[in-house]
Scaffold this active site. Structure first.
Site, PDB file in Angstrom:
ATOM      1  N   SER A 118       0.808  -1.221   0.000  1.00 25.21           N
ATOM      2  CA  SER A 118       0.000   0.000   0.000  1.00 25.21           C
ATOM      3  C   SER A 118       0.844   1.274   0.000  1.00 25.21           C
ATOM      4  O   SER A 118       0.684   2.151   0.863  1.00 25.21           O
ATOM      5  CB  SER A 118      -0.949  -0.033   1.199  1.00 25.21           C
ATOM      6  OG  SER A 118      -1.702  -1.213   1.164  1.00 25.21           O
ATOM      7  N   ARG A 133       7.765   6.057  -3.975  1.00 27.07           N
ATOM      8  CA  ARG A 133       8.225   6.678  -2.720  1.00 27.07           C
ATOM      9  C   ARG A 133       7.546   5.954  -1.566  1.00 27.07           C
ATOM     10  O   ARG A 133       6.542   5.277  -1.726  1.00 27.07           O
ATOM     11  CB  ARG A 133       7.861   8.174  -2.664  1.00 27.07           C
ATOM     12  CG  ARG A 133       6.381   8.453  -2.645  1.00 27.07           C
ATOM     13  CD  ARG A 133       6.057   9.926  -2.472  1.00 27.07           C
ATOM     14  NE  ARG A 133       4.614  10.130  -2.518  1.00 27.07           N
ATOM     15  CZ  ARG A 133       3.908  10.259  -3.617  1.00 27.07           C
ATOM     16  NH1 ARG A 133       4.527  10.222  -4.790  1.00 27.07           N
ATOM     17  NH2 ARG A 133       2.601  10.419  -3.577  1.00 27.07           N
ATOM     18  N   ASP A 171      -3.924  -1.918  -1.543  1.00 21.14           N
ATOM     19  CA  ASP A 171      -4.989  -2.322  -0.618  1.00 21.14           C
ATOM     20  C   ASP A 171      -6.357  -1.804  -1.034  1.00 21.14           C
ATOM     21  O   ASP A 171      -7.386  -2.442  -0.759  1.00 21.14           O
ATOM     22  CB  ASP A 171      -4.660  -1.895   0.815  1.00 21.14           C
ATOM     23  CG  ASP A 171      -4.418  -0.410   0.982  1.00 21.14           C
ATOM     24  OD1 ASP A 171      -4.389   0.321  -0.027  1.00 21.14           O
ATOM     25  OD2 ASP A 171      -4.231   0.031   2.135  1.00 21.14           O
TER      26      ASP A 171
END
Length: 479
Positions: A118, A133, A171
């Site tokens: 996620s 990132r 997710d």
């Protein structure tokens, strides 16, 4: 919304996957915990789930190398298999010993694993994606730009586990798939959204509106037959330039001292990871103001419990991330006489002894403002998807957004799957969302009634299993 990521390998074919069955593995790295589960899909909207969960050690969240983190994750998978699927695990190892060097395992011999990851990635295949990132307190520079599935598979192979990373899953995509599998309605699910440690959403978009696909270079081999595609919005980074989001001195200082200043600005006003810190900074600012009387009853005659208020020197009020969002939940729902429960929480969690009723009331007002702001901003994100996809357009029923009396037709229901601690446990969170939806032009009171919000419990596990199933079936000839 900016920074959309496209799960190019996933296309929606009505709810055909309701008949899918089988045993699949899923792992979920979505915040401060790592979860391993096995999911038995029964093919009738039901499933059985076995799982284990472990906290990610703080030092691994900021490790020097990606290998340190992913080795830890692979070892948790190994422990899970030995505990819950030891027969398969041992049989695999016995067969491995008997194999010649030229032999290899087929996919049918391996657990197909859905990897719920996620964090923002550039996904270039069903099980390929490079990390853009880190968020949520992770900061491992060595992993940025690398394929996270390959990193995990390498450590799985090093342990000789019978597992193939078959699908990379956000997710929110998992939540969308899980809700679609379990939804009680006739309509498919439009949006899967997370309101927990972080926040994000993935929704079903018409393929002809995903104009980015025509501009992508390299492989763009994907199923066009359904006419739809799942779009992962990464809405946690909405309005990083701060054009429209609300802002306070507490938001500004929180952001400047975070591990990713200037990034995830929407998330920093919505998600559970940050709400406690916003409250802490607001309370601390009031305590440090000489003219403010918060927690400053120095004479028992001015305190309604006839004592003096003190703040412990080591109070969590003085420590970054010292207040957990669970504190806000306790305070928000406190209806006790004199806000007794809030005062107990202040003493227990923050070392503020003998807080007055007025102190507790002030804290409760701040908590209500922070929690309500989070929910109302969440409603903005939900409404943006509903309106952008045209799901409130219904000329045959008149302008339902402006309040004509009508019963909600089951076939007109807009199904939203949600998961996360905020939406599930924070008092009144869904009602605050609905209150805001009723105020949004284009939705209104009647439009809000068409929106069905359902908890997609275990979305990151069940959804990942469903997508692993899709990945496995699409690789088979004739599928």
């Amino acid at each position: 919304m900016e920074q959309r990521k496209y799960d190019r390998s996933l296309s929606i074919n009505s709810r055909a996957y309701l008949v899918w069955q089988g045993l699949y593995l899923a792992v979920d790295l979505g915040g401060t915990n790592f979860r391993v589960c096995s999911i038995q899909l029964h093919g009738d909207t039901t499933f059985s789930l076995t799982q284990s969960k472990v906290a990610i050690p703080k030092e691994l969240m900021t490790a020097k190398t990606a290998q340190e983190l992913f080795s830890f994750l692979a070892k948790q998978i190994e422990k899970f298999l030995k505990t819950h699927h030891n027969d398969h695990f041992e049989a695999h190892h016995e067969r491995r010993k008997a194999m010649s060097p030229s032999e290899s395992f087929g996919d049918e011999d391996l657990f197909q694993l859905g990897f719920t990851f996620s964090f923002p990635v550039h996904q270039i295949g069903i099980n390929k994606g490079t990390l853009i990132r880190w968020t949520k307190g992770f900061d491992i520079e060595d992993a940025v730009g690398k394929d996270v599935c390959e990193l995990l598979q390498k450590e799985i192979d090093a342990l000789h586990l019978p597992v193939k990373v078959a699908a990379l899953v956000n997710d929110t995509v998992g939540t969308l798939m899980a809700r679609s599998y379990t939804s009680p309605g006739k309509t498919g699910t439009l949006l899967g959204a997370i309101f927990g440690t972080g926040t994000n959403g993935a929704y079903v978009e018409r393929l002809d509106r995903v104009t980015k696909m025509a501009t992508l270079s390299g492989s763009t081999d994907y199923d066009k037959s359904t006419g739809h595609m799942i779009v992962n919005t990464e809405w946690g980074s909405f309005d990083n330039q701060m054009s429209v989001l609300p802002n306070t001195p507490y938001d500004i200082s929180l952001d400047s001292e975070s591990v990713n200043p200037g990034i995830q600005m929407f998330e920093k006003r919505v998600s559970g990871m940050f709400l406690g810190e916003v409250l802490r900074r607001a309370l601390l600012a009031l305590v440090q103001k000489k003219e403010c009387q918060l927690f400053k009853d120095e004479n028992s005659s001015s305190n309604d419990i006839h004592s003096t208020t003190t703040i412990a020197d080591d109070s969590m009020l003085y420590k970054q991330w010292g207040i957990d969002t669970s504190f806000l939940s306790v305070v928000h729902q406190d209806t006790s006489s004199g806000y007794r429960i809030t005062r107990q929480a202040l003493a227990r969690d923050l070392g503020v002894d003998a807080a007055s009723t007025e102190d507790a009331e002030a804290v409760k007002i701040l908590v209500a403002a922070i929690g309500k702001r989070s929910a109302r901003l969440s409603a903005v994100a939900i409404a943006a998807v509903i309106l952008s996809t045209g799901n409130m357009d219904d000329s045959s029923e008149g302008n339902i957004a402006k309040g004509e009396e009508m019963e909600v037709d089951e076939e007109k229901v807009i199904d939203i799957g949600v998961d996360g601690s905020l939406v599930e446990y924070y008092p009144g969170f869904e009602e605050y969302i609905r209150e805001a939806l009723r105020e949004i032009e284009g939705i209104g009171e009647k439009g809000e009634k068409r929106v069905r919000i359902g908890i997609a419990k275990d979305g990151s596990g069940v959804g990942a299993a469903l997508i692993a199933l899709v990945a496995g079936s699409t690789e088979k000839p004739g599928s």
